[in-house]
Design an enzyme around this catalytic site. Structure first.
Site, mmCIF file in Angstrom:
data_model
loop_
_atom_site.group_PDB
_atom_site.id
_atom_site.type_symbol
_atom_site.label_atom_id
_atom_site.label_comp_id
_atom_site.label_asym_id
_atom_site.label_seq_id
_atom_site.Cartn_x
_atom_site.Cartn_y
_atom_site.Cartn_z
ATOM 1 N N LYS A 112 -10.607 49.670 -10.670
ATOM 2 C CA LYS A 112 -11.702 50.163 -9.828
ATOM 3 C C LYS A 112 -11.168 50.961 -8.639
ATOM 4 O O LYS A 112 -11.714 51.997 -8.303
ATOM 5 C CB LYS A 112 -12.565 49.002 -9.305
ATOM 6 C CG LYS A 112 -13.273 48.223 -10.398
ATOM 7 C CD LYS A 112 -14.295 47.234 -9.830
ATOM 8 C CE LYS A 112 -13.686 46.132 -8.989
ATOM 9 N NZ LYS A 112 -12.907 45.141 -9.776
ATOM 10 N N ARG A 162 -21.322 41.300 -6.649
ATOM 11 C CA ARG A 162 -20.595 40.386 -7.513
ATOM 12 C C ARG A 162 -21.463 39.211 -7.936
ATOM 13 O O ARG A 162 -20.992 38.352 -8.677
ATOM 14 C CB ARG A 162 -19.378 39.842 -6.774
ATOM 15 C CG ARG A 162 -18.081 40.593 -7.064
ATOM 16 C CD ARG A 162 -17.071 40.094 -6.058
ATOM 17 N NE ARG A 162 -15.715 40.084 -6.497
ATOM 18 C CZ ARG A 162 -14.804 40.989 -6.158
ATOM 19 N NH1 ARG A 162 -15.153 42.041 -5.463
ATOM 20 N NH2 ARG A 162 -13.569 40.847 -6.542
ATOM 21 N N ARG A 219 1.006 44.094 -10.769
ATOM 22 C CA ARG A 219 0.674 44.563 -9.424
ATOM 23 C C ARG A 219 1.216 43.616 -8.358
ATOM 24 O O ARG A 219 1.633 44.043 -7.291
ATOM 25 C CB ARG A 219 -0.855 44.663 -9.296
ATOM 26 C CG ARG A 219 -1.313 45.227 -7.972
ATOM 27 C CD ARG A 219 -2.774 45.579 -8.006
ATOM 28 N NE ARG A 219 -3.625 44.433 -7.846
ATOM 29 C CZ ARG A 219 -4.960 44.468 -7.916
ATOM 30 N NH1 ARG A 219 -5.581 45.580 -8.191
ATOM 31 N NH2 ARG A 219 -5.666 43.385 -7.743
ATOM 32 N N ARG A 270 -9.741 33.820 -9.488
ATOM 33 C CA ARG A 270 -10.449 35.106 -9.372
ATOM 34 C C ARG A 270 -11.031 35.544 -10.702
ATOM 35 O O ARG A 270 -12.145 36.045 -10.775
ATOM 36 C CB ARG A 270 -9.528 36.177 -8.788
ATOM 37 C CG ARG A 270 -9.372 36.017 -7.290
ATOM 38 C CD ARG A 270 -8.239 36.839 -6.727
ATOM 39 N NE ARG A 270 -8.363 38.239 -7.034
ATOM 40 C CZ ARG A 270 -7.330 39.050 -7.222
ATOM 41 N NH1 ARG A 270 -6.097 38.580 -7.154
ATOM 42 N NH2 ARG A 270 -7.518 40.317 -7.475
HETATM 43 P P1 ADP Z 1 -10.170 42.153 -6.915
HETATM 44 O O1 ADP Z 1 -8.843 42.801 -6.826
HETATM 45 O O2 ADP Z 1 -10.125 40.749 -7.404
HETATM 46 O O3 ADP Z 1 -11.218 42.996 -7.584
HETATM 47 P P2 ADP Z 1 -11.256 42.636 -4.248
HETATM 48 O O4 ADP Z 1 -10.179 43.375 -3.572
HETATM 49 O O5 ADP Z 1 -12.478 43.374 -4.646
HETATM 50 O O6 ADP Z 1 -10.637 41.846 -5.464
HETATM 51 O O7 ADP Z 1 -11.711 41.377 -3.350
HETATM 52 C C1 ADP Z 1 -10.776 40.434 -2.869
HETATM 53 C C2 ADP Z 1 -11.503 39.158 -2.456
HETATM 54 O O8 ADP Z 1 -12.502 39.463 -1.465
HETATM 55 C C3 ADP Z 1 -12.270 38.443 -3.567
HETATM 56 O O9 ADP Z 1 -11.448 37.603 -4.343
HETATM 57 C C4 ADP Z 1 -13.315 37.669 -2.752
HETATM 58 O O10 ADP Z 1 -12.761 36.525 -2.138
HETATM 59 C C5 ADP Z 1 -13.672 38.662 -1.643
HETATM 60 N N1 ADP Z 1 -14.797 39.527 -2.036
HETATM 61 C C6 ADP Z 1 -14.757 40.879 -2.194
HETATM 62 N N2 ADP Z 1 -15.961 41.365 -2.517
HETATM 63 C C7 ADP Z 1 -16.803 40.306 -2.594
HETATM 64 C C8 ADP Z 1 -18.175 40.138 -2.913
HETATM 65 N N3 ADP Z 1 -18.935 41.191 -3.240
HETATM 66 N N4 ADP Z 1 -18.697 38.891 -2.880
HETATM 67 C C9 ADP Z 1 -17.945 37.834 -2.558
HETATM 68 N N5 ADP Z 1 -16.644 37.907 -2.268
HETATM 69 C C10 ADP Z 1 -16.056 39.125 -2.280
#
Ligand code: ADP
Length: 196
Positions: free
Chosen positions: A14, A89, A128, A145
């Protein structure tokens, strides 16, 4: 104005595709993961609140996430279009986002889901982890996650599918090719007209 949600499991690509989409279409990028990381890095009140949760790999509660998102939308009243990355999410987040867009006389026009199988996602994140120093990428948190994605976040897909807004793109292959496939969906649908 086009508003887009880029959807997919952790490690789906993404972030990579977002950068390319912003460069081409001029979206305002809203990544809730980046926003939460900024808050924890700068040790803000919000950052203090979410640090433990993020480090465990769990989702931050909807109430906190939705409030942060709203604040970010309000900072960008002139945006030509938004690209939401990592949000929504959960179904309540998707409903809140629709309401915010409606309040501004707009809508979420597309949801593009990057389709990457679980085994591939795990392999990518493991790689990564060795390249970036992301605390939430540690091995024992990775499972959490991915579980959060497949138990909670996945339910957002039927929400959008029922409204004919969901487009799925194969997330395995060359970065350029995936980008072209996303672009085709945007360009094909952009000619049909949208709410502003
Ligand atoms: P990933 O690499 O897992 O896609 P992100 O960088 O998008 O992760 O997000 C990292 C963390 O931030 C998530 O594991 C969660 O704890 C929190 N987070 C991000 N976006 C959301 C959301 N929309 N709702 C709830 N928690 C979120």
């Amino acid at each position: 104005m086009i508003n887009l949600v880029l959807f997919g499991p952790p490690g789906a690509g993404k972030g990579t595709q977002s950068e390319k989409l912003i460069a081409k279409y001029g979206f305002v990028h809203i990544s809730t993961g980046d926003l939460f990381r900024w808050h924890t890095k700068n040790d803000t009140a919000l950052g203090k609140k979410v640090k433990e949760i993020m480090n465990s790999g769990a989702l931050v509660p909807d109430e906190i996430t939705i409030a942060m998102l709203k604040e970010e939308l309000d900072k960008n009243p002139q945006a030509k279009g938004f690209l939401f990355d990592g949000f929504p999410r959960t179904v309540p987040q998707a409903e809140a986002l629709d309401q915010f867009m409606k309040d501004n006389g707009s809508a979420i026009h597309f949801v593009i889901a990057l389709d990457v199988p679980e085994a591939e996602v795990r392999a990518r994140i493991a790689k990564r982890r060795t390249m970036e120093n992301r605390a939430d990428d540690e091995e024992e948190k990775l499972n959490k996650r991915i579980t959060e994605y497949f138990t909670k976040t996945i339910h957002v897909l039927p929400y959008y599918q029922n409204q004919n807004r969901l487009h799925t793109v194969q997330g395995i292959g060359r970065i350029e090719e995936i980008f072209e496939n996303i672009g085709k969906i945007i360009d094909r649908n952009s000619t049909t007209g949208y709410p502003k």
